[in-house]
Design an enzyme around this catalytic site. Sequence first.
Site, PDB file in Angstrom:
ATOM      1  N   GLY A   1      -0.130  -7.880 -51.504  1.00 40.66           N
ATOM      2  CA  GLY A   1       1.046  -6.712 -51.425  1.00 40.66           C
ATOM      3  C   GLY A   1       1.374  -6.894 -50.351  1.00 40.66           C
ATOM      4  O   GLY A   1       3.507  -7.188 -50.315  1.00 40.66           O
TER       5      GLY A   1
ATOM      6  N   GLU B   1      -0.133  -5.259 -43.578  1.00 42.39           N
ATOM      7  CA  GLU B   1      -0.477  -4.411 -44.587  1.00 42.39           C
ATOM      8  C   GLU B   1       0.662  -3.663 -44.566  1.00 42.39           C
ATOM      9  O   GLU B   1       1.218  -3.410 -44.609  1.00 42.39           O
ATOM     10  CB  GLU B   1      -1.650  -3.587 -44.598  1.00 42.39           C
ATOM     11  CG  GLU B   1      -3.315  -4.057 -45.224  1.00 42.39           C
ATOM     12  CD  GLU B   1      -3.378  -3.696 -45.717  1.00 42.39           C
ATOM     13  OE1 GLU B   1      -2.319  -4.300 -46.760  1.00 42.39           O
ATOM     14  OE2 GLU B   1      -4.339  -3.676 -46.310  1.00 42.39           O
ATOM     15  N   ASP B   2       0.387  -3.468 -46.905  1.00 37.98           N
ATOM     16  CA  ASP B   2       1.672  -3.404 -47.350  1.00 37.98           C
ATOM     17  C   ASP B   2       2.036  -1.812 -47.684  1.00 37.98           C
ATOM     18  O   ASP B   2       3.065  -1.008 -47.424  1.00 37.98           O
ATOM     19  CB  ASP B   2       1.887  -3.554 -48.642  1.00 37.98           C
ATOM     20  CG  ASP B   2       0.438  -3.582 -49.991  1.00 37.98           C
ATOM     21  OD1 ASP B   2      -1.184  -3.263 -48.842  1.00 37.98           O
ATOM     22  OD2 ASP B   2      -0.161  -3.861 -50.258  1.00 37.98           O
TER      23      ASP B   2
ATOM     24  N   ASP C   1      -3.088   4.084 -47.826  1.00 34.70           N
ATOM     25  CA  ASP C   1      -3.282   4.522 -49.420  1.00 34.70           C
ATOM     26  C   ASP C   1      -4.779   5.578 -47.772  1.00 34.70           C
ATOM     27  O   ASP C   1      -4.460   6.857 -47.922  1.00 34.70           O
ATOM     28  CB  ASP C   1      -3.741   4.049 -50.440  1.00 34.70           C
ATOM     29  CG  ASP C   1      -3.431   5.504 -51.315  1.00 34.70           C
ATOM     30  OD1 ASP C   1      -3.337   6.631 -51.798  1.00 34.70           O
ATOM     31  OD2 ASP C   1      -4.441   5.009 -52.832  1.00 34.70           O
TER      32      ASP C   1
ATOM     33  N   PHE D   1       2.788   6.961 -56.759  1.00 40.04           N
ATOM     34  CA  PHE D   1       2.411   5.810 -56.658  1.00 40.04           C
ATOM     35  C   PHE D   1       3.023   5.406 -56.668  1.00 40.04           C
ATOM     36  O   PHE D   1       4.471   5.358 -57.472  1.00 40.04           O
ATOM     37  CB  PHE D   1       1.420   5.380 -57.966  1.00 40.04           C
ATOM     38  CG  PHE D   1       0.967   4.229 -58.581  1.00 40.04           C
ATOM     39  CD1 PHE D   1       0.227   3.285 -57.937  1.00 40.04           C
ATOM     40  CD2 PHE D   1       1.584   2.859 -58.752  1.00 40.04           C
ATOM     41  CE1 PHE D   1      -0.158   1.870 -57.305  1.00 40.04           C
ATOM     42  CE2 PHE D   1       1.796   2.297 -59.366  1.00 40.04           C
ATOM     43  CZ  PHE D   1       0.286   1.348 -58.525  1.00 40.04           C
TER      44      PHE D   1
ATOM     45  N   ASP E   1       2.319  -4.025 -56.798  1.00 40.89           N
ATOM     46  CA  ASP E   1       2.778  -3.805 -58.045  1.00 40.89           C
ATOM     47  C   ASP E   1       1.977  -2.786 -58.994  1.00 40.89           C
ATOM     48  O   ASP E   1       1.074  -2.155 -58.289  1.00 40.89           O
ATOM     49  CB  ASP E   1       1.610  -5.397 -58.759  1.00 40.89           C
ATOM     50  CG  ASP E   1      -0.397  -5.011 -58.176  1.00 40.89           C
ATOM     51  OD1 ASP E   1      -0.243  -4.582 -57.266  1.00 40.89           O
ATOM     52  OD2 ASP E   1      -0.485  -5.055 -59.229  1.00 40.89           O
TER      53      ASP E   1
ATOM     54  N   ARG F   1       6.039  -6.514 -58.435  1.00 44.32           N
ATOM     55  CA  ARG F   1       5.983  -6.821 -56.922  1.00 44.32           C
ATOM     56  C   ARG F   1       8.045  -7.738 -56.069  1.00 44.32           C
ATOM     57  O   ARG F   1       7.785  -7.640 -55.274  1.00 44.32           O
ATOM     58  CB  ARG F   1       5.307  -8.188 -56.159  1.00 44.32           C
ATOM     59  CG  ARG F   1       3.653  -8.009 -56.930  1.00 44.32           C
ATOM     60  CD  ARG F   1       2.261  -8.960 -56.170  1.00 44.32           C
ATOM     61  NE  ARG F   1       1.531  -8.324 -56.421  1.00 44.32           N
ATOM     62  CZ  ARG F   1       0.718  -7.948 -56.365  1.00 44.32           C
ATOM     63  NH1 ARG F   1       1.038  -7.281 -55.042  1.00 44.32           N
ATOM     64  NH2 ARG F   1      -1.155  -7.736 -56.688  1.00 44.32           N
TER      65      ARG F   1
HETATM   66  P1  IMP Z   1      -6.299   2.399 -49.906  1.00 45.53           P
HETATM   67  O1  IMP Z   1      -7.572   1.518 -49.923  1.00 45.53           O
HETATM   68  O2  IMP Z   1      -7.018   3.187 -51.002  1.00 45.53           O
HETATM   69  O3  IMP Z   1      -6.193   1.882 -48.298  1.00 45.53           O
HETATM   70  O4  IMP Z   1      -5.226   1.210 -51.062  1.00 45.53           O
HETATM   71  C1  IMP Z   1      -5.676   0.408 -50.019  1.00 45.53           C
HETATM   72  C2  IMP Z   1      -4.626  -1.074 -51.534  1.00 45.53           C
HETATM   73  O5  IMP Z   1      -4.008  -0.270 -52.405  1.00 45.53           O
HETATM   74  C3  IMP Z   1      -3.128  -1.156 -50.957  1.00 45.53           C
HETATM   75  O6  IMP Z   1      -3.216  -2.843 -50.409  1.00 45.53           O
HETATM   76  C4  IMP Z   1      -2.143  -1.679 -52.018  1.00 45.53           C
HETATM   77  O7  IMP Z   1      -3.024  -3.024 -52.926  1.00 45.53           O
HETATM   78  C5  IMP Z   1      -2.991  -0.152 -53.168  1.00 45.53           C
HETATM   79  N1  IMP Z   1      -2.335   0.295 -53.403  1.00 45.53           N
HETATM   80  C6  IMP Z   1      -2.373   1.314 -52.730  1.00 45.53           C
HETATM   81  N2  IMP Z   1      -1.310   2.598 -53.025  1.00 45.53           N
HETATM   82  C7  IMP Z   1      -0.833   2.197 -53.615  1.00 45.53           C
HETATM   83  C8  IMP Z   1       0.156   2.090 -54.174  1.00 45.53           C
HETATM   84  O8  IMP Z   1       1.096   3.350 -54.300  1.00 45.53           O
HETATM   85  N3  IMP Z   1       1.469   1.361 -55.192  1.00 45.53           N
HETATM   86  C9  IMP Z   1       0.567   0.065 -55.457  1.00 45.53           C
HETATM   87  N4  IMP Z   1      -0.153  -0.286 -54.691  1.00 45.53           N
HETATM   88  C10 IMP Z   1      -0.949   0.400 -54.431  1.00 45.53           C
HETATM   89 MG    MG Z   2      -3.182  -4.076 -49.661  1.00 46.55          MG
END
Ligand code: IMP
Ligand code: MG
Length: 180
Positions: A50, A104-105, A108, A157, A164, A170
């Site tokens: 990402g 990081e992208d 969440d 989202f 993606d 992407r």
């Molecule tokens: P976390 O572990 O819940 O913080 O989520 C992190 C990962 O979930 C990110 O690195 C993304 O790959 C994916 N992710 C979280 N939110 C989104 C979104 O809105 N769109 C796409 N990918 C997401």
């Molecule tokens: Mg990621």
Amino acid sequence: MGMKNIKINDKEFELFIEAEKIEKSIGRIAEQINADLKGKNPLFIVVLNGAFMFAADLLKKITIPCEITFVRLASYRGTSNTESVQKILGLTESVENRTVVIVEDIIDSGNTLTALIEELKKHHLREIKIATLFLKPGALKYDLRPDYVAMELPPDFIVGYGLDYDGYGRNLIDIYKLKN
Ligand code: IMP
Ligand code: MG
């Protein structure tokens, strides 16, 4: 600027953040990093897939000496059956005693990043900084304070600019959000 609405597989998305706005936010955190980490010879650790587009644009604006490497996270079952552990793949550089910046992208829930930090801490780093393109503060479930956040977002989202939906989107230069 791209189209206002797009469809990826079964889902409709609408234009949310334009490329120029993303670029400006990235310029702002690049300046902070250049000032904060001057003389520290940081190692940027880009989390694939990402973060690839964010990393390219961010690192073009980094003017201090630095190294850049790329990792991937692989989930596997931990010792207890419910526990999901992240293994870091591809970290070949020695990180001992270094200032590292995780790129990081999006953060969440913070689950992925928390696991990555736990893994990295085993390597006796000097300090860990976190640079993220997006943070969804409303979704955060861990006590994480990223040092450099380009933009804070509501918990919708999104796709585009490296992010993606089901593997697609992407390559989009703008950010689109799921229509509901
Ligand atoms: P976390 O572990 O819940 O913080 O989520 C992190 C990962 O979930 C990110 O690195 C993304 O790959 C994916 N992710 C979280 N939110 C989104 C979104 O809105 N769109 C796409 N990918 C997401
Ligand atoms: Mg990621």
